[in-house]
Scaffold this active site. Structure first.
Site, PDB file in Angstrom:
ATOM      1  CB  SER A 272     -41.990  53.002-112.041  1.00 44.39           C
ATOM      2  OG  SER A 272     -41.979  53.198-113.451  1.00 44.39           O
ATOM      3  CG  ASP A 273     -37.392  48.081-112.917  1.00 41.98           C
ATOM      4  OD1 ASP A 273     -37.063  48.378-114.081  1.00 41.98           O
ATOM      5  OD2 ASP A 273     -36.788  47.242-112.237  1.00 41.98           O
ATOM      6  CD1 TRP A 274     -37.999  50.259-119.596  1.00 44.04           C
ATOM      7  CD2 TRP A 274     -37.378  51.092-117.627  1.00 44.04           C
ATOM      8  NE1 TRP A 274     -37.179  51.339-119.837  1.00 44.04           N
ATOM      9  CE2 TRP A 274     -36.783  51.870-118.647  1.00 44.04           C
ATOM     10  CE3 TRP A 274     -37.137  51.438-116.305  1.00 44.04           C
ATOM     11  CZ2 TRP A 274     -35.959  52.964-118.387  1.00 44.04           C
ATOM     12  CZ3 TRP A 274     -36.315  52.530-116.043  1.00 44.04           C
ATOM     13  CH2 TRP A 274     -35.743  53.274-117.062  1.00 44.04           C
ATOM     14  CB  SER A 276     -42.652  48.051-112.266  1.00 41.50           C
ATOM     15  OG  SER A 276     -42.419  49.410-111.955  1.00 41.50           O
TER      16      SER A 276
END
Length: 714
Positions: A272-274, A276
């Site tokens: 995942s993006d940070w 998110s």
């Protein structure tokens, strides 16, 4: 293992030497990407990952699938799993000392390369490999395992703050650049992370925007570059912040399990993006493997297991995907830190310089004012970025070392002919024999910016161009900007993007004529933002403003509120496809870029006799340099379907080549088109479809400037 590393490195060096020797005889780009050579074969990596997973306790598995100390994967020494270190960006390494683990090695030096959109403007596939290889080597030198790049979201919206991190508007161009980037990066032993999946084409409240789009544009526009990266061997994919059709991408089973894994065939690590993702059950079931930065949502995983809402097999799948990717590239078999790469900084600087040379786009050159001839006349240098370099902000911020400014580069080139005055009077401007004016924007992550320049900047550029018709404007930006108010008044315009630490040297070489510009736009520059397919995307209560305004996302008590929908009503008509479909003339078209010499296209031949046997069409033509200066031309091949059961673009880029020619020299260019190049996505059957019929083959120097046309029947 030492000998295996040695021979892999030697093989890559031999390939590089061979290409360097053959380069004068070959066109600069390649028909096929250089391959990624895994350290451990995939089938072996799968078995090793599974054997380790079976030894791990449940607590250990749950710790592995959660990010560790913000930029790490947690180590387990007893299984031979080291602490896996990650770092931003695409154009180098963002130095973040003190923001990761307390025991991290301090970084003091990393090369700042031109922004990725500038790399795309080179249209040079081999240079994309070299650029990524250099960044990967600096990762190894600093003990970084995973680079959180390259970014390859499509340039849909010229106001998007992260366009500078990406590779332009056309899926074919982005695909060819990214496949070489992935191989160049991973052949150094550093893992590439292709991002952000999917359709993250705006930064305005990015965590709270819902991208609404259909399958045809997903497959024809927004996933081809990811497919190319996957086919090139990318071992990691990062999901995006936005929602896709009502669900956050990082916890969407449709986005990850269906599109990414099943349709595109990705079987590696998905992160995942940070901050998110939010719903632990959805995260686990979606196909996601690793929640970054610390796995806050996955703290609930154990209670979900106890309630039988998820099962251990799903956790094992996450663990196996993480381990499999790490084993494939060798993280469990060798140290990532390799100090021998320290000696390569000078080579990396040369790669950065060559990228800047080929990235700079000459948009306009009235009466051949460029190059600036030798002589005694004075040159007035002024403007915002004349004595300080422009860089994109956020995760891709890389400032570099030994930074060269435009002022110092031009002083070195023109000596005492150069007069620097950041705030010249009207008389100073009017009386200058020649003016070089630097302008642009500072773009960045987590905000969109207006298409127009800030008002004071706009007024200054317009004033200078109005007072002195011999003004050369240099634009530093990560996207197109509104130039309509002064484009006709400027004598010349150079688009220099964010040039990195040494790019101003390349700019000075181009201005003086030591280097012939060869860059071409990887996106369209519209006349006004109202012409764009993205116009109207910002909600009335969230207008796009310059940073400093209320542009921060809303997040209260750890929960999220949906702010607005972004409807991709244009479908597949993105970039030049949109402007041609709507018959809107842009200011500068996709693929545009001038040279100091002239190229003539002749003798087009289209051969499809072997299509029924091997699915290939051969396109050949002659290119001649008819000018007095050596130069490089990017020839572009477009396809038009004359009649189709579905609406298709006027034309689509399907091949290109970058060719170096001496004055008077001719080259016979031969390119191959595949069956896939003629297909569209059939939404009823959910597959690519080729309809028999008549097609046009169009050859030119931009999407607008077509020099040759041929036809064929398939």
């Amino acid at each position: 293992m030492f000998y295996k590393i040695f021979w892999i490195n030697m093989l890559n060096k031999i390939i590089a030497w061979a290409i360097a020797l053959l380069m004068p005889c070959l066109s600069i780009s390649q028909d096929k990407a250089r391959p990624f050579v895994p350290y451990v074969k995939l089938e072996v990596a799968k078995k090793r990952a599974d054997s380790i997973c079976k030894l791990m306790s449940l607590d250990e598995k749950l710790d592995l699938i959660k990010g560790y100390k913000s930029f790490y994967i947690k180590p387990f020494a007893k299984y031979g799993i080291p602490q896996i270190r990650m770092a931003d960006a695409t154009q180098g390494i963002r130095i973040m000392n003190g923001m990761g683990a307390a025991d991290e090695k301090r970084m003091d030096k990393t090369t700042s390369f031109p922004a990725p959109i500038g790399l795309a403007a080179t249209w040079n596939r081999e240079l994309s490999y070299q650029y990524a290889q250099a960044v990967g080597e600096e990762c190894r030198q600093n003990g970084i395992h995973i680079l959180l790049g390259p970014g390859l979201n499509i340039y849909r919206n010229s106001q998007c703050g992260r366009n500078f991190e990406y590779l332009g508007e056309d899926p074919f161009l982005v695909s060819r650049m990214v496949e070489n980037y992935v191989a160049g990066m991973q052949n150094t032993g550093t893992m590439a992370t292709i991002k952000h999946f999917l359709a993250n084409n705006t930064e305005l409240d990015r965590k709270f925007s819902n991208t609404i789009l259909k399958e045809r544009e997903i497959f024809e526009i927004y996933t081809p570059a990811f497919k190319a990266g996957i086919d090139a061997g990318a071992l990691s994919v990062m999901t995006s912040y936005n929602l896709i059709n009502g669900e956050w991408a990082g916890q969407s089973a449709y986005v990850i399990n269906q599109l990414l894994r099943k349709d595109l065939g990705f079987n590696g690590l998905v992160m995942s993006d940070w901050n998110s993702v939010w719903d632990a059950e959805k995260i686990i079931k979606s196909g996601q493997d690793l929640e970054m930065p610390v796995g806050a949502s996955l703290e609930k995983a154990r209670s979900l297991l106890s309630a039988n809402k998820v099962n251990v097999e799903e956790i094992d799948r996450m663990v196996n995907n993480i381990l499999k990717s790490c084993i494939t590239i060798g993280f469990l078999d060798r140290p990532q830190l390799d100090k021998s790469f320290e000696k390569k900084f000078s080579e990396h600087k040369q790669v950065a310089l060559q990228t800047a040379r080929e990235a700079t786009v000459l948009l306009k050159n009235t009466n051949g004012i460029l190059p600036v001839r030798s002589g005694d006349s004075k040159i007035l240098l002024t403007g915002t970025f004349s004595d300080s370099n422009a860089y994109g902000k956020g995760a891709a911020l890389v400032t570099g070392y030994d930074v060269v400014t435009m002022k110092s580069a031009l002083e070195s080139e023109f000596k005492d002919r150069l007069i620097f005055n950041k705030q010249p009077s009207d008389d100073d401007i009017r009386n200058a024999p020649l003016v070089i004016l630097s302008t642009g924007t500072i773009d960045g992550e987590n905000f969109d910016r207006p298409f127009n320049l800030p008002s004071e900047e706009e007024a200054f550029v317009k004033r200078v161009c109005s007072l002195n018709p011999r003004t050369i404007v240099v634009v530093n930006s990560g996207s197109g900007v509104d130039m309509s108010n002064w484009d006709s008044k400027a004598a010349a315009i150079l688009y220099a993007w964010y040039p990195g630490q040494i790019g101003q040297v390349a700019l000075a070489e181009i201005i003086s004529g030591k280097v012939n510009p060869s860059g071409k736009l990887p996106m369209t520059i519209e006349r006004k933002f109202e012409d764009s397919p993205a116009f109207g995307y910002a909600p009335a209560n969230k207008p796009v403003k310059w940073p400093g305004s209320d542009a921060t996302p809303r997040e209260k008590n750890g929960t999220r509120e949906l702010v607005y929908d972004i409807k991709y009503n244009e479908g597949i008509f993105v970039g030049y496809r949109w402007y041609e479909h709507k018959k809107i003339k842009p200011l500068y078209p996709f693929g545009h870029g001038l040279s100091y010499t002239n190229f003539v296209y002749k003798k087009l031949k289209v051969d499809s006799k072997d299509f029924s046997r091997n699915g290939q069409v051969t396109v050949s033509y002659q290119l001649k340099n008819t000018g007095k200066m050596a130069g490089m031309e990017i020839t572009q091949v477009y396809i038009r379907d004359k009649k189709s059961s579905v609406e298709r673009p006027v034309k689509e880029l399907k091949s290109f080549d970058k060719i170096s020619l001496k004055p008077g020299e001719s080259r016979n260019v031969k390119l191959t088109l595949s069956e896939q190049d003629f297909k569209f996505w059939d939404t009823q059957e959910r597959k690519w479809k080729l309809e028999p019929g008549e097609f046009e083959i169009l050859i030119g120097s931009s999407s607008e400037n077509i020099a040759l046309a041929g036809s064929l029947s398939l």
